[in-house]
Design an enzyme around this catalytic site. Structure first.
Site, short mmCIF file in Angstrom:
data_model
loop_
_atom_site.label_atom_id
_atom_site.label_comp_id
_atom_site.label_asym_id
_atom_site.label_seq_id
_atom_site.Cartn_x
_atom_site.Cartn_y
_atom_site.Cartn_z
N GLU A 1 0.85 -1.20 0.00
CA GLU A 1 0.00 0.00 0.00
C GLU A 1 0.89 1.25 0.00
O GLU A 1 1.88 1.31 0.73
CB GLU A 1 -0.89 -0.03 1.24
CG GLU A 1 -2.31 0.41 1.01
CD GLU A 1 -3.09 -0.49 0.05
OE1 GLU A 1 -3.11 -0.17 -1.17
OE2 GLU A 1 -3.71 -1.45 0.49
N ASP B 1 -4.71 0.61 -9.34
CA ASP B 1 -6.14 0.31 -9.46
C ASP B 1 -6.53 -0.04 -10.90
O ASP B 1 -7.26 -1.00 -11.14
CB ASP B 1 -6.97 1.49 -8.96
CG ASP B 1 -6.60 1.87 -7.53
OD1 ASP B 1 -5.92 1.06 -6.86
OD2 ASP B 1 -6.95 2.98 -7.09
N GLY C 1 -16.50 5.28 -2.43
CA GLY C 1 -15.81 5.82 -1.25
C GLY C 1 -15.39 4.74 -0.28
O GLY C 1 -15.01 5.02 0.85
N THR D 1 2.82 1.96 -2.24
CA THR D 1 4.08 1.57 -2.86
C THR D 1 4.07 1.85 -4.36
O THR D 1 5.12 1.99 -4.96
CB THR D 1 4.36 0.07 -2.64
OG1 THR D 1 3.15 -0.65 -2.93
CG2 THR D 1 4.76 -0.22 -1.19
N ASP D 2 2.87 1.94 -4.97
CA ASP D 2 2.84 2.04 -6.44
C ASP D 2 3.50 3.33 -6.94
O ASP D 2 4.33 3.31 -7.84
CB ASP D 2 1.43 1.84 -7.03
CG ASP D 2 0.37 2.82 -6.57
OD1 ASP D 2 0.64 3.66 -5.67
OD2 ASP D 2 -0.76 2.75 -7.12
#
Ligand code: GLA
Length: 414
Positions: free
Chosen positions: A30, A169, A119, A32-33
């Site tokens: 998380e 994503d 959300g 990290t991208d």
């Protein structure tokens, strides 16, 4: 989902097709991208459907079951960031990014329906972008490889909508395979499928939507990105991916930057550890056959999930009270591991749960929320699913006639 039905009622005719793009959960990696690190997301069975038909001219007409106000009209000629706002900016941004890359986007009517809660940190926006991207490219007979669609959809979000997200994503929505998680190296963009079927080992994945809303347009996500970039600058490296030894983070004298970097380095390592566990050869004779993970694999992954949550809470400081309480309650009720997923400050927790403990975990989390007088959480089963695809369209017979004529009726049929 009922995107085709919405299409019929709003546009008065049959769509040329229905395209479905999934939301995602992230098993590990998380924040990290955008540091050029590793991520390990999987696609959900929940997604966004786009029922669409080509029409003459250079306009898109967009409507959504979740946004019942009037349809949004988008002129493809001269389309530029800032011209479309709200939910329609995501599909319009995809059209803009395709045109900017030299593709001629066809005029189209598009009806959207979704079962990804908005959300909840489950990438409903990326799913909306990717469903639109598939619909527009197929309707326009544009040959765009999936890897390029990932980049275009991300560009739509970054530059047209104005959200500074990374590449995870859109990659998950367009590249994942059922029964697998996607190992993505966000520096080389190399992607690999990693077998991931907890159900086969008596485990299940539970998503807990804490209903605390997150909004990536808010400043905190961008602030974390800026801190990571500053940490890399001070260390004289292109990105935090280039740090592979946790001890190297001690060279950062600023305590906040040191904590941020520590999270990124440790989470990159955890991604590789989870992948190694999932790929480990199966057991000796008498144990489950190759390809089938053992229960202890999931116990070990669970331990890494709990570590990752602590790191996101204490070092990266992106967790929120409902997530901390959900993780604590899930672990106490028998989950192997749990952590917040996505950008943070609201959204969902992913729990890895022995199948037998599923009910206990739900009850424990619900009770914890009730004790705090928080809105009741929503539970979703997460099953690693397939990436975006065209669905076969079930035509309704008899077809609508007369006054029901499709406003897209002038479209070209291929
Ligand atoms: C959001 C962004 C992703 C990623 C995650 C955090 O979901 O869209 O690119 O940065 O946050 O891992």
């Amino acid at each position: 989902m009922r995107a085709a039905e919405l299409f019929r009622s709003r546009f008065g005719g049959e769509p040329d097709g229905v395209w479905l793009a999934p939301g995602r959960a992230n098993l590990m990696g998380e924040h990290t991208d955008y540091n050029e690190g590793y991520v390990l997301p999987f696609a959900l069975s929940q997604g966004v459907a786009a029922a669409a038909a080509r029409r003459a001219g250079r306009r898109l007409t967009l409507c959504s079951r979740q946004e019942p106000a009037a349809a949004v009209e988008v002129d493809l000629d001269g389309l530029a960031p800032g011209q479309v706002t709200g939910w329609a900016a995501y599909p319009a941004g995809v059209a803009w990014a395709l045109e900017a890359a030299g593709h001629r986007v066809p005029g189209a009517c598009i009806a959207i329906d979704s079962d990804v809660p908005v959300g909840a940190g489950l990438s409903s926006s990326a799913a909306l972008e990717c469903a639109t991207a598939l619909a527009l490219t197929e309707l326009g007979e544009l040959a765009v490889p999936r890897a390029d669609l990932v980049t275009l959809a991300r560009r739509a979000e970054n530059e047209f909508v104005g959200v500074p997200s990374g590449i995870m994503d859109q990659s998950a929505s367009l590249l994942c395979q059922a029964g697998h998680a996607l190992l993505l190296d966000c520096r080389s963009l190399e992607a690999a499928q990693v077998p991931f079927e907890p159900a086969a080992a008596g485990a299940s994945l539970l998503l807990i939507n804490t209903r605390a809303k997150h909004d990536l347009v808010d400043g905190e996500y961008g602030a974390r990105r800026a801190e990571c970039e500053e940490a890399a600058r001070r260390l004289g490296i292109p990105s935090l991916r280039y740090l592979t030894d946790l001890g190297d983070t001690d060279r950062l004298t600023d305590p906040v930057l040191r904590r941020r970097a520590r999270h990124v380095v440790a989470d990159n390592q955890r991604v590789l550890e989870v992948v190694a566990l999932l790929r480990a050869p199966a057991a000796p004779p008498g144990q489950p056959p190759p390809g089938q993970h053992r229960a202890d694999t999931y116990r070990d992954i669970g331990r890494l999930l709990a570590q990752a949550h602590a790191s996101l809470r204490d070092d990266f400081e992106v967790s929120w009270p409902e997530a901390d309480a959900a993780v604590e309650a899930a672990l106490a009720a028998g989950a192997a591991g749990a952590r917040m997923i996505g950008g943070g400050f609201g959204g969902s927790v992913l729990a890895l749960v022995p199948a037998a403990a599923g009910g206990l975990v739900r009850d424990a989390v619900t009770e914890a929320f009730a004790r705090h007088a928080w809105t009741e959480p929503e539970f979703l089963d997460a099953v690693p699913a397939d990436s975006a695809r065209r669905l076969s369209l079930q035509l309704v017979w008899p077809r609508p006639r007369g006054g029901d004529q499709c406003r897209c009726a002038t479209r070209r049929r291929s």
